[in-house]
Design an enzyme around this catalytic site. Structure first.
Site, PDB file in Angstrom:
ATOM      1  CG  HIS A  96      -6.791   6.053   5.997  1.00  0.00           C
ATOM      2  ND1 HIS A  96      -6.926   5.947   4.623  1.00  0.00           N
ATOM      3  CD2 HIS A  96      -8.030   5.857   6.495  1.00  0.00           C
ATOM      4  CE1 HIS A  96      -8.190   5.736   4.325  1.00  0.00           C
ATOM      5  NE2 HIS A  96      -8.879   5.661   5.441  1.00  0.00           N
ATOM      6  CG  ASP A 120      -1.898   1.169   1.210  1.00  0.00           C
ATOM      7  OD1 ASP A 120      -2.672   1.274   0.240  1.00  0.00           O
ATOM      8  OD2 ASP A 120      -1.882   1.987   2.153  1.00  0.00           O
TER       9      ASP A 120
END
Length: 335
Positions: A289, A147
């Site tokens: 996040h 990611d």
């Protein structure tokens, strides 16, 4: 919030408590985390009992922390975290070992994240480099799940500020095979993006450039199938810098958005939050996040989707590719 190798620190503290107990200093301990100017945070292992002489403590640092990891010593963990540790006497009959953690920041409540648009890019899955990959059973392939965190949501002009990845082999996540680096985007990070991922301009000062970090990530992912949630978003950032890196990200790619569509149908929500909630995976609030937090969640989701795919008769990479293409036509019709 500490930027550290949690596994190694836990191993170090377990070993230290056991060693102190063996030497007769104490049988119970308190672990105290506190803020401190300079290092950012300090971990104190505190006990009631005789303090530990500095010389004795220093002699222990060369010992392995666990028989299963003979090369991992206390000194190696300290060096990996660019820190030192020392002993202190506390009161009349108390001792402590102090361990500063240089990379720390105060955890804050984050605003609701900016939603990335979910992209169904079915051509991305067709990048398998040879028939051998197509014919390989899903469990026989090595995967690198990754990611990125970025300065914004426009891959054609924004930049990466963090890349994280984990390796999946033989149907499980290899906990010690982790890639995690901040990236200097060579531009200011907007406050709205910092509010989502917590990465500031000061944090990326001195971090590797995109060229350097991208090369290192490419090395980490060599020979693996890349897996990401909403993979086109992350891949576009990487591929835009291929020329400066001198590499090509031509790996086979799986997108957990598409796999979720195959398993649950196109009308369901396929965001990472929705997928992990369906699969019973909890992402700690402080990890959501962050590149490594979302990477671990995606890897765990991927591992739970694998047996679901196999139960549908999708046993090879080629099987998955064919099914995704079929769903691709359905999605295009729906749109």
């Amino acid at each position: 919030m500490l930027t550290c190798d949690g596994f190694e620190l836990a191993l170090l503290l377990r070993w230290l408590g056991h060693r102190l107990a063996q030497a007769g200093h104490a049988r119970s301990f308190r672990l105290v985390l506190s803020e401190e100017d300079g290092p950012g945070a300090v971990l104190d292992l505190v006990w009631q009992g005789p303090s530990l002489p500095v010389g004795v403590f220093d002699s222990w640092l060369t010992e392995p922390l666990d028989p299963d990891t003979p090369d991992l010593t206390a000194r190696a963990v300290l060096n990996a975290h660019a820190t030192e540790a020392w002993t202190e006497t506390r009161g009349d009959n108390g001792g402590a070992v102090r361990l500063p953690i240089p990379n720390a920041r105060r955890a804050t409540t984050r605003p609701a994240p900016i939603q990335r648009e979910v992209v169904y890019d079915f051509e991305l899955l067709s990048k398998a480099r040879n028939a051998g990959v197509l014919e390989s059973k899903l469990e026989d392939l090595t995967y690198v799940v990754f990611d990125t965190e970025t300065t914004g949501l426009t891959p054609s002009s924004d930049e990466i500020v963090q890349i994280a990845a984990v390796r999946v082999v033989n149907g499980r996540r290899v906990k010690r095979e982790v890639f995690d680096t901040l990236v200097d985007p060579a531009r200011a990070i907007p406050p709205s993006s910092t509010a989502v991922h917590g990465i500031t301009d000061d944090m990326v000062k001195g971090a590797p450039s995109m060229t350097e970090a991208g090369k290192r990530f490419h090395d980490f992912a060599r020979g693996a199938v890349l897996v990401a949630h909403n993979a086109p978003f992350d891949m576009e950032f990487l591929r835009r810098h291929e020329k400066s890196m001198g590499v090509r990200f031509d790996h086979p790619v799986l997108d957990t958005v598409l796999l979720s569509a195959v398993v649950y149908g196109q009308l369901e929500q396929h965001s990472l939050d929705a997928l992990t909630a369906r699969l019973g995976i909890t992402i700690p609030e402080e990890a959501r996040h962050t590149a490594i937090g979302d990477t671990v969640a995606t890897a765990d989701a991927f591992l739970k989707l694998m047996p679901m795919l196999k139960s549908r008769g999708l046993l090879t990479f080629g099987d998955v590719l064919g099914e995704v293409r079929r769903h691709g036509r359905l999605l295009k019709d729906l749109n």
